[in-house]
Design a protein around this motif. Structure first.
Motif, PDB file in Angstrom:
ATOM      1  N   ASN A 159      -6.831   3.058   2.614  1.00 24.00           N
ATOM      2  CA  ASN A 159      -6.372   1.693   2.068  1.00 24.00           C
ATOM      3  C   ASN A 159      -5.996   1.425   3.766  1.00 24.00           C
ATOM      4  O   ASN A 159      -5.908  -0.075   3.403  1.00 24.00           O
ATOM      5  N   TYR A 201       3.441   9.024   9.255  1.00 23.67           N
ATOM      6  CA  TYR A 201       4.602   9.424   8.314  1.00 23.67           C
ATOM      7  C   TYR A 201       5.232  11.035   8.393  1.00 23.67           C
ATOM      8  O   TYR A 201       4.640  11.878   9.186  1.00 23.67           O
ATOM      9  N   THR A 220       1.115  -1.454  -0.163  1.00 15.95           N
ATOM     10  CA  THR A 220       0.175  -0.144   0.015  1.00 15.95           C
ATOM     11  C   THR A 220       0.612   0.994   0.051  1.00 15.95           C
ATOM     12  O   THR A 220       0.243   1.900  -0.648  1.00 15.95           O
ATOM     13  N   PHE A 221       1.958   1.394   0.687  1.00 15.74           N
ATOM     14  CA  PHE A 221       2.542   2.425   1.347  1.00 15.74           C
ATOM     15  C   PHE A 221       3.575   2.609  -0.034  1.00 15.74           C
ATOM     16  O   PHE A 221       3.856   3.518  -0.856  1.00 15.74           O
ATOM     17  N   LEU A 275      -2.506  12.801   0.423  1.00  8.67           N
ATOM     18  CA  LEU A 275      -2.161  11.172   0.886  1.00  8.67           C
ATOM     19  C   LEU A 275      -2.259  10.491   1.901  1.00  8.67           C
ATOM     20  O   LEU A 275      -2.183   9.659   2.646  1.00  8.67           O
ATOM     21  N   LEU A 327      -1.690  10.804  -8.037  1.00 12.50           N
ATOM     22  CA  LEU A 327      -1.532  11.616  -6.765  1.00 12.50           C
ATOM     23  C   LEU A 327      -0.352  12.604  -6.342  1.00 12.50           C
ATOM     24  O   LEU A 327      -1.373  13.648  -6.008  1.00 12.50           O
ATOM     25  N   TYR A 342      -5.755   8.798   1.317  1.00 11.89           N
ATOM     26  CA  TYR A 342      -4.934   7.713   0.751  1.00 11.89           C
ATOM     27  C   TYR A 342      -4.652   6.773   1.490  1.00 11.89           C
ATOM     28  O   TYR A 342      -4.859   5.232   1.832  1.00 11.89           O
ATOM     29  N   LEU A 343      -3.709   6.936   2.596  1.00  8.01           N
ATOM     30  CA  LEU A 343      -3.267   5.966   3.536  1.00  8.01           C
ATOM     31  C   LEU A 343      -5.038   5.761   4.542  1.00  8.01           C
ATOM     32  O   LEU A 343      -4.986   4.617   4.769  1.00  8.01           O
ATOM     33  N   ASN A 384       3.595   1.655  -3.111  1.00  5.50           N
ATOM     34  CA  ASN A 384       2.691   1.211  -4.208  1.00  5.50           C
ATOM     35  C   ASN A 384       1.926   2.753  -4.570  1.00  5.50           C
ATOM     36  O   ASN A 384       1.006   2.566  -5.024  1.00  5.50           O
ATOM     37  N   ILE A 385       2.297   3.791  -4.171  1.00  6.38           N
ATOM     38  CA  ILE A 385       1.272   5.185  -4.539  1.00  6.38           C
ATOM     39  C   ILE A 385       1.035   5.542  -5.344  1.00  6.38           C
ATOM     40  O   ILE A 385       2.082   5.603  -6.006  1.00  6.38           O
ATOM     41  N   GLN A 429      10.352   7.924  -9.674  1.00  7.48           N
ATOM     42  CA  GLN A 429      10.339   7.809  -8.605  1.00  7.48           C
ATOM     43  C   GLN A 429      11.746   7.419  -8.257  1.00  7.48           C
ATOM     44  O   GLN A 429      13.495   7.156  -8.672  1.00  7.48           O
TER      45      GLN A 429
END
Length: 165
Positions: free
Chosen positions: A101, A111, A32-33, A94, A40, A97-98, A35-36, A69
């Protein structure tokens, strides 16, 4: 003797099943982290430069931002910085999103976001509000002492894009 064998094999089976579920939960959180989606970040880029196209007859050359990236190598560099991240919107997106998910997967996570200027293949600390690079650190404990601690970095690369009109 038969009960001892049954007890030992059930302990091994329970241990294997537990390790499997802890491993898959950790991999889900990590994916999950890691593959941000780049969209976004692309949605939170704004222009700071003035010159964005060169017209040569019927060919238009535009300067467009690309999110890169890590330290990937990119061709077609432009010498001036024309784009920056919209910090407030990026942080909010962000977080959303976190939250979406990881809501029922972990109890808590932390974070940190740090903004930089990417110049000459290195990240320089940003003292003004024109950051074109970002580093994100994510830390989470998902079961007692099982922890995930990961870092990601992204930067905006200005590149030429040709359009025939």
């Amino acid at each position: 003797m038969m009960l001892l064998t049954l007890l030992f094999s059930s302990i091994v089976l329970i241990g294997m099943v537990t390790c499997f579920f802890l491993g898959t939960q950790g991999m889900f959180i990590q994916r999950t982290f890691l593959n941000i989606p780049l969209a976004l970040f692309e949605a939170n880029v704004e222009r700071i430069g003035e010159k964005d196209k060169i017209e040569e007859g019927e060919i238009l050359q535009y300067i467009e931002p690309r999110i890169i990236q890590g330290n990937e190598e990119v061709e077609d560099e432009v010498s001036q910085r024309l784009f920056k991240f919209k910090k407030e919107n990026l942080e909010e997106d962000l977080l959303n999103y976190l939250k979406a998910n990881l809501e029922h997967k972990v109890d808590s996570y932390k974070y940190a976001i740090k903004y930089y200027i990417y110049e000459n293949d290195e990240f320089v600390e940003d003292t003004i509000d024109e950051a074109n690079a970002i580093k994100i650190r994510f830390r989470c404990e998902y079961y007692k002492n099982y922890a995930i601690d990961q870092n990601l970095s992204f930067y905006i690369q200005e590149a030429w894009s040709v359009s025939y009109e």
